[in-house]
Design a protein around this motif. Structure first.
Motif, PDB file in Angstrom:
ATOM      1  N   UNK A 177      32.423   5.116 -43.453  1.00 38.68           N
ATOM      2  CA  UNK A 177      31.939   5.004 -45.102  1.00 38.68           C
ATOM      3  C   UNK A 177      30.384   5.631 -45.324  1.00 38.68           C
ATOM      4  N   UNK A 178      30.077   6.211 -46.521  1.00 34.39           N
ATOM      5  CA  UNK A 178      29.178   6.754 -46.692  1.00 34.39           C
ATOM      6  C   UNK A 178      28.417   5.785 -47.895  1.00 34.39           C
ATOM      7  N   UNK A 179      27.230   5.462 -47.390  1.00 39.80           N
ATOM      8  CA  UNK A 179      26.819   4.446 -48.222  1.00 39.80           C
ATOM      9  C   UNK A 179      26.755   4.104 -49.932  1.00 39.80           C
ATOM     10  N   UNK A 180      27.017   2.865 -50.152  1.00 41.27           N
ATOM     11  CA  UNK A 180      27.088   3.613 -51.339  1.00 41.27           C
ATOM     12  C   UNK A 180      28.463   4.006 -51.856  1.00 41.27           C
ATOM     13  N   UNK A 181      29.837   4.222 -50.807  1.00 43.58           N
ATOM     14  CA  UNK A 181      31.351   4.203 -51.390  1.00 43.58           C
ATOM     15  C   UNK A 181      32.020   2.916 -51.877  1.00 43.58           C
ATOM     16  N   UNK A 182      32.933   3.110 -52.949  1.00 45.47           N
ATOM     17  CA  UNK A 182      33.600   2.659 -52.957  1.00 45.47           C
ATOM     18  C   UNK A 182      35.128   3.011 -51.680  1.00 45.47           C
ATOM     19  N   UNK A 183      35.424   1.527 -51.443  1.00 47.63           N
ATOM     20  CA  UNK A 183      36.583   1.747 -50.954  1.00 47.63           C
ATOM     21  C   UNK A 183      38.123   2.461 -51.373  1.00 47.63           C
ATOM     22  N   UNK A 184      38.449   1.945 -52.649  1.00 44.57           N
ATOM     23  CA  UNK A 184      39.700   2.773 -52.798  1.00 44.57           C
ATOM     24  C   UNK A 184      39.508   3.708 -53.117  1.00 44.57           C
ATOM     25  N   UNK A 185      38.132   4.039 -53.259  1.00 44.98           N
ATOM     26  CA  UNK A 185      38.242   5.931 -53.429  1.00 44.98           C
ATOM     27  C   UNK A 185      38.247   7.056 -51.664  1.00 44.98           C
ATOM     28  N   UNK A 186      37.931   6.152 -51.181  1.00 40.53           N
ATOM     29  CA  UNK A 186      37.821   6.843 -49.435  1.00 40.53           C
ATOM     30  C   UNK A 186      38.985   7.712 -49.428  1.00 40.53           C
ATOM     31  N   UNK A 187      38.738   8.757 -48.478  1.00 38.86           N
ATOM     32  CA  UNK A 187      40.351   9.213 -48.032  1.00 38.86           C
ATOM     33  C   UNK A 187      40.235   8.529 -47.197  1.00 38.86           C
ATOM     34  N   UNK A 188      42.001   8.957 -46.469  1.00 39.84           N
ATOM     35  CA  UNK A 188      42.410   7.853 -45.342  1.00 39.84           C
ATOM     36  C   UNK A 188      41.700   8.145 -43.647  1.00 39.84           C
ATOM     37  N   UNK A 190      38.498   9.579 -43.338  1.00 38.01           N
ATOM     38  CA  UNK A 190      37.316   8.454 -43.830  1.00 38.01           C
ATOM     39  C   UNK A 190      37.516   7.064 -43.142  1.00 38.01           C
ATOM     40  N   UNK A 191      38.440   6.604 -43.745  1.00 41.11           N
ATOM     41  CA  UNK A 191      38.985   4.963 -43.745  1.00 41.11           C
ATOM     42  C   UNK A 191      39.222   5.099 -42.448  1.00 41.11           C
ATOM     43  N   UNK A 192      40.081   5.608 -42.495  1.00 43.32           N
ATOM     44  CA  UNK A 192      40.776   5.299 -40.482  1.00 43.32           C
ATOM     45  C   UNK A 192      38.811   5.237 -39.685  1.00 43.32           C
ATOM     46  N   UNK A 193      38.258   6.249 -39.798  1.00 48.35           N
ATOM     47  CA  UNK A 193      37.608   6.168 -39.150  1.00 48.35           C
ATOM     48  C   UNK A 193      35.940   4.469 -39.410  1.00 48.35           C
ATOM     49  N   UNK A 194      36.351   4.550 -40.615  1.00 50.12           N
ATOM     50  CA  UNK A 194      35.528   3.614 -40.599  1.00 50.12           C
ATOM     51  C   UNK A 194      36.318   2.253 -40.115  1.00 50.12           C
ATOM     52  N   UNK A 195      37.360   2.623 -40.068  1.00 48.07           N
ATOM     53  CA  UNK A 195      38.296   0.535 -39.210  1.00 48.07           C
ATOM     54  C   UNK A 195      37.712   1.054 -37.509  1.00 48.07           C
ATOM     55  N   UNK A 196      38.357   2.075 -36.881  1.00 45.55           N
ATOM     56  CA  UNK A 196      37.897   2.221 -35.671  1.00 45.55           C
ATOM     57  C   UNK A 196      36.123   2.099 -35.481  1.00 45.55           C
ATOM     58  N   UNK A 197      35.602   2.678 -36.376  1.00 44.29           N
ATOM     59  CA  UNK A 197      34.220   1.763 -35.971  1.00 44.29           C
ATOM     60  C   UNK A 197      33.625   0.817 -36.261  1.00 44.29           C
ATOM     61  N   UNK A 198      33.993  -0.135 -36.719  1.00 47.78           N
ATOM     62  CA  UNK A 198      33.612  -1.172 -37.429  1.00 47.78           C
ATOM     63  C   UNK A 198      32.745  -2.103 -36.853  1.00 47.78           C
ATOM     64  N   UNK A 199      31.890  -3.033 -37.344  1.00 46.88           N
ATOM     65  CA  UNK A 199      30.894  -3.639 -36.308  1.00 46.88           C
ATOM     66  C   UNK A 199      30.407  -4.859 -36.139  1.00 46.88           C
ATOM     67  N   UNK A 200      30.147  -5.623 -35.811  1.00 41.67           N
ATOM     68  CA  UNK A 200      30.116  -6.564 -36.164  1.00 41.67           C
ATOM     69  C   UNK A 200      29.020  -7.741 -36.326  1.00 41.67           C
ATOM     70  N   UNK A 201      28.961  -8.087 -37.834  1.00 34.39           N
ATOM     71  CA  UNK A 201      28.124  -8.707 -38.904  1.00 34.39           C
ATOM     72  C   UNK A 201      27.542  -9.614 -38.769  1.00 34.39           C
TER      73      UNK A 201
END
Lengths: 201, 201
Positions: A177-188, A190-201
């Motif tokens: 996800x680009x910084x400032x982006x809404x999950x709701x409006x992300x294309x699938x 990009x969202x799939x990449x965001x899931x795969x690239x998730x990080x420990x908080x």
């Protein structure tokens, strides 16, 4: 019949040649310039005329520069073991603005695009190969920072395959996800990449 | 830190000054120009420099021109009894392109806009009054062709009131549906004008 005086029409024609500038926009720009002082016009003109006078292309990274090797290539404080590969000089500007990258660059001068007839031979890939081959193993990583569109991806895959035998760490810019982006409006995708690239908080 | 060589950055700054051109667009234009030949750059520069060299303002209609009175004002084939009042020189170009108008023009140089501090005194209205007063009744009609936005309407009303005592036929551009427009998508004000201005078929 257009009644515009020739000096005005001539400059409208010049602006119309530029990418993304239609005749209406060109007209607006020229009528704006008409209100400028002659000193301002002279400065603009001089800067157009002198745009390339001092500009050369760096023999290493192929970037526009005042000298060759360029400021970045000849900067002793930059990491010499990492090269970031980009399509265009403006990409270097964007990455430099982050302040996060301290390595070198290589500018391809475009991306592979068979439809527009841009093949690997039209890009500065040979120069990149020479750079890597003559580095005597000094280069440890190349970051492929081409755009994430079709042409950029094709170019990235081509380069990854080409440099695989060199045993260099080849990476690609992270995606999500680009910084400032809404999950709701992300294309699938990009969202799939965001899931795969998730990080420990 | 931007690493762009100064001649490139300088020209980006020049383009960024122009209306509607942001720094990103300016960058794109300059990198496009970098690929131009020096001859092309010289021609562009010369045209910027010479933009106003031969240009004067017509003493009658206030339009940009190579001479004063301008080509239109001094054209014996134009009707001398009708003046079309416009805000800007580009409006003259638009009306001339229709080929429907054979009279004279008067360029106000803007429209009344209290918010931006443009009052009647900032426009070429005094010159228009002088023109009408010194015409000895030769002018039979004035067409007020200012834009149909708030500023244009205000200017039109102001001029109509100002010239009422002169006993000249004062008209305003017709209003209604633009050619090619869908009734479905027309705003109600435009549609109301279109109804009032309906014509026998």
């Amino acid at each position: 019949m257009s009644r515009l005086p020739l000096p005005i029409q001539n400059l409208i024609d010049e602006f119309s040649r530029l990418p993304g500038i239609g005749p209406k926009t060109a007209e607006r720009l020229v009528f704006y310039l008409l209100k400028n002082s002659q000193d301002q016009l002279n400065q603009f003109a001089d800067r157009v005329k002198n745009l390339r006078a001092q500009i050369t292309v760096c023999q290493n990274c192929q970037n526009y520069s005042l000298k060759s090797p360029c400021e970045i290539c000849s900067d002793p404080s930059r990491q010499k073991d990492i090269i970031c590969i980009v399509s265009r000089p403006v990409d270097v500007v964007a990455i430099e603005k982050t302040g996060e990258y301290k390595g070198l660059y290589h500018i391809l001068g475009g991306a592979i695009n068979p439809i527009e007839g841009i093949s690997p031979e039209n890009l500065k890939i040979k120069q990149l190969e020479n750079r890597l081959n003559s580095s005597n193993g000094q280069i440890k990583e190349i970051i492929i920072a081409t755009n994430s569109d079709m042409e950029g991806e094709t170019t990235a895959l081509y380069l990854a395959k080409l440099f695989k035998p060199l045993n260099i760490n080849i990476t690609r810019l992270g995606r999500g996800l680009p910084v400032g982006a809404d999950v709701e409006y992300a294309d699938e995708v990009t969202l799939a990449y965001a899931l795969k690239g998730r990080r420990q908080m």
